[in-house]
Design a protein around this motif. Structure first.
Motif, PDB file in Angstrom:
ATOM      1  N   LEU A  48       0.748  -1.217  -0.127  1.00 39.39           N
ATOM      2  CA  LEU A  48      -0.030  -0.263  -0.179  1.00 39.39           C
ATOM      3  C   LEU A  48       0.946   1.314  -0.135  1.00 39.39           C
ATOM      4  N   PRO A  49       0.288   2.414  -0.761  1.00 44.29           N
ATOM      5  CA  PRO A  49       1.077   3.531  -0.631  1.00 44.29           C
ATOM      6  C   PRO A  49       1.010   4.168   0.817  1.00 44.29           C
ATOM      7  N   ASP A  50       1.963   5.018   1.216  1.00 45.05           N
ATOM      8  CA  ASP A  50       2.026   5.809   2.554  1.00 45.05           C
ATOM      9  C   ASP A  50       1.024   6.415   3.126  1.00 45.05           C
ATOM     10  N   LYS A  51       0.025   6.992   2.067  1.00 43.25           N
ATOM     11  CA  LYS A  51      -1.213   7.887   2.541  1.00 43.25           C
ATOM     12  C   LYS A  51      -1.892   7.535   1.559  1.00 43.25           C
ATOM     13  N   ASN A  52      -3.476   8.029   2.077  1.00 43.19           N
ATOM     14  CA  ASN A  52      -4.754   7.964   1.553  1.00 43.19           C
ATOM     15  C   ASN A  52      -5.379   6.600   1.385  1.00 43.19           C
ATOM     16  N   VAL A  53      -5.211   5.815   2.266  1.00 41.32           N
ATOM     17  CA  VAL A  53      -5.615   4.496   2.522  1.00 41.32           C
ATOM     18  C   VAL A  53      -6.599   4.390   3.719  1.00 41.32           C
ATOM     19  N   LEU A  54      -7.808   4.090   3.334  1.00 41.11           N
ATOM     20  CA  LEU A  54      -8.727   3.786   4.345  1.00 41.11           C
ATOM     21  C   LEU A  54      -9.157   2.265   4.711  1.00 41.11           C
ATOM     22  N   PHE A  55      -8.925   1.874   6.104  1.00 42.28           N
ATOM     23  CA  PHE A  55      -9.154   0.684   6.450  1.00 42.28           C
ATOM     24  C   PHE A  55     -10.547   0.492   6.971  1.00 42.28           C
ATOM     25  N   VAL A  56     -11.630  -0.373   6.483  1.00 45.73           N
ATOM     26  CA  VAL A  56     -13.003  -0.345   6.926  1.00 45.73           C
ATOM     27  C   VAL A  56     -12.990  -1.694   7.639  1.00 45.73           C
ATOM     28  N   SER A  57     -13.506  -1.977   8.978  1.00 44.13           N
ATOM     29  CA  SER A  57     -13.556  -3.222   9.386  1.00 44.13           C
ATOM     30  C   SER A  57     -14.787  -3.117  10.115  1.00 44.13           C
ATOM     31  N   ASN A  58     -15.247  -4.505  10.776  1.00 46.96           N
ATOM     32  CA  ASN A  58     -16.277  -4.559  11.688  1.00 46.96           C
ATOM     33  C   ASN A  58     -15.739  -4.317  13.080  1.00 46.96           C
ATOM     34  N   HIS A  59     -16.521  -4.171  13.945  1.00 44.88           N
ATOM     35  CA  HIS A  59     -16.183  -3.535  15.405  1.00 44.88           C
ATOM     36  C   HIS A  59     -16.770  -4.580  16.410  1.00 44.88           C
ATOM     37  N   GLN A  60     -15.543  -4.852  17.485  1.00 41.01           N
ATOM     38  CA  GLN A  60     -16.026  -5.760  18.517  1.00 41.01           C
ATOM     39  C   GLN A  60     -15.741  -5.173  19.800  1.00 41.01           C
ATOM     40  N   THR A  61     -14.906  -4.277  19.954  1.00 38.69           N
ATOM     41  CA  THR A  61     -14.727  -3.403  21.342  1.00 38.69           C
ATOM     42  C   THR A  61     -14.365  -2.151  20.940  1.00 38.69           C
ATOM     43  N   TYR A  62     -14.145  -1.201  21.885  1.00 32.50           N
ATOM     44  CA  TYR A  62     -13.821   0.268  22.028  1.00 32.50           C
ATOM     45  C   TYR A  62     -12.426   0.376  21.362  1.00 32.50           C
ATOM     46  N   PHE A  63     -11.373  -0.486  22.247  1.00 33.15           N
ATOM     47  CA  PHE A  63     -10.265  -0.149  21.809  1.00 33.15           C
ATOM     48  C   PHE A  63      -9.230  -1.125  21.558  1.00 33.15           C
ATOM     49  N   ALA A  64      -9.660  -2.526  21.880  1.00 37.77           N
ATOM     50  CA  ALA A  64      -8.793  -3.715  21.695  1.00 37.77           C
ATOM     51  C   ALA A  64      -8.717  -3.894  20.057  1.00 37.77           C
ATOM     52  N   THR A 163     -20.140  -1.604  18.484  1.00 36.25           N
ATOM     53  CA  THR A 163     -19.555  -2.834  18.486  1.00 36.25           C
ATOM     54  C   THR A 163     -20.633  -3.874  18.225  1.00 36.25           C
ATOM     55  N   ARG A 164     -21.667  -3.594  18.395  1.00 33.69           N
ATOM     56  CA  ARG A 164     -22.915  -4.639  18.105  1.00 33.69           C
ATOM     57  C   ARG A 164     -22.894  -5.287  16.350  1.00 33.69           C
ATOM     58  N   PRO A 165     -22.798  -6.488  16.328  1.00 32.65           N
ATOM     59  CA  PRO A 165     -23.056  -6.943  14.723  1.00 32.65           C
ATOM     60  C   PRO A 165     -24.423  -6.389  14.119  1.00 32.65           C
ATOM     61  N   TRP A 166     -23.893  -6.622  12.563  1.00 37.00           N
ATOM     62  CA  TRP A 166     -25.089  -6.642  11.892  1.00 37.00           C
ATOM     63  C   TRP A 166     -25.713  -5.363  11.760  1.00 37.00           C
TER      64      TRP A 166
END
Length: 267
Positions: A48-64, A163-166
């Protein structure tokens, strides 16, 4: 690096580097010790390039979740393949990694404020505030700050905003993609909800297999695809599209709901 060199948000990079080193060292055993983090696709990060990259993810905890990503990203960039063995990768961390988080969450105590300094782009949620549903306009300064972060480096976002699924993908993520045209990299995580409390600060159970799959960047026609089209792509990519519910056993769905009900009263 100059001792007082700052990033676009005014954070001193020397201080940020030491915060990442210390926090990373203290949290390493949470993903390789108390529990085990299985990683797939980390080689994608090195392309990946050094900038302008957006990671999108599901979420399960605030910080971990996001702390684990800091580990995986830096380990991969230092040459490790699908492994966070040996925390030496923290000595020279990538300092232009940011993550989008709710402003009220990042102001809720000393530790969140420290974590915010390490890379948070704090925004005001338009649908939720102080535990209650709200309906307010998106602040353009929040959108601009995400754009500034993308212009400087990598940004992690959890487009469901919970953090809630679906839960549905927030339209704001698609608008940001159309506006700033970043490379969009999906990530699917699992096991964090079972390993940690909802905030992701306290280890709830040991011996859990955590997983993180980094997928190939999405193919997006920024000009011609609609917000709805982009949302649907993200839903499928992070495995949160409603159609996935049809292939999950009913007993597993019931267990998820039971767990979510317990969390609602525990925190």
């Amino acid at each position: 690096m100059g001792l007082f060199k700052r990033n676009p948000f005014g954070h001193i990079l020397f201080l940020k580097k030491w915060l990442i080193r210390i926090a990373g060292t203290l949290t390493h055993r949470r993903y390789r010790g108390f529990n085990e983090l299985k990683i797939e696709g980390s080689d994608i990060l090195r392309s990946l390039p050094d900038k302008n990259v957006l990671f999108v993810s599901n979420h399960q905890t605030y910080f971990a979740d996001v702390v684990a990503m800091f580990h995986v990203f830096n380990a991969s960039l230092s040459g490790r393949g699908d492994s966070i063995k040996n925390v030496g990768y923290l000595w020279n961390p990538k300092l232009n990694i940011y993550y989008v988080a709710a402003k009220e969450t990042m102001k809720s105590g000393l530790l969140p404020k420290i974590l915010a300094y390490a890379g948070s782009v704090s925004i005001e949620r338009t649908w939720r505030a102080n535990g209650e549903d709200v309906n307010r306009q998106v602040k353009m300064s929040d959108i601009s700050n995400i754009g500034i972060a993308l212009d400087d480096g990598w940004v992690i976002t959890f487009p469901q905003g919970t953090t809630r699924p679906w839960k549905p993908i927030r339209k704001g993520t698609a608008h940001i993609i159309k506006r700033y045209k970043p490379i969009v990299v999906p990530i699917v995580i699992d096991g964090f909800r079972r390993s940690f409390d909802r905030k992701g600060l306290r280890i709830k159970k040991k011996g859990i297999l955590q997983s993180m799959e980094i997928k190939e960047p999405l193919q997006i026609d920024y000009e011609n695809e609609s917000v709805k089209d982009i949302i649907e792509k993200i839903e499928y990519a992070i495995e949160q599209h409603p159609s996935f519910l049809k292939v999950i056993p009913q007993e597993e769905l019931e267990a998820m709901e039971e767990l979510n009900e317990k969390r609602k009263w525990e925190y």
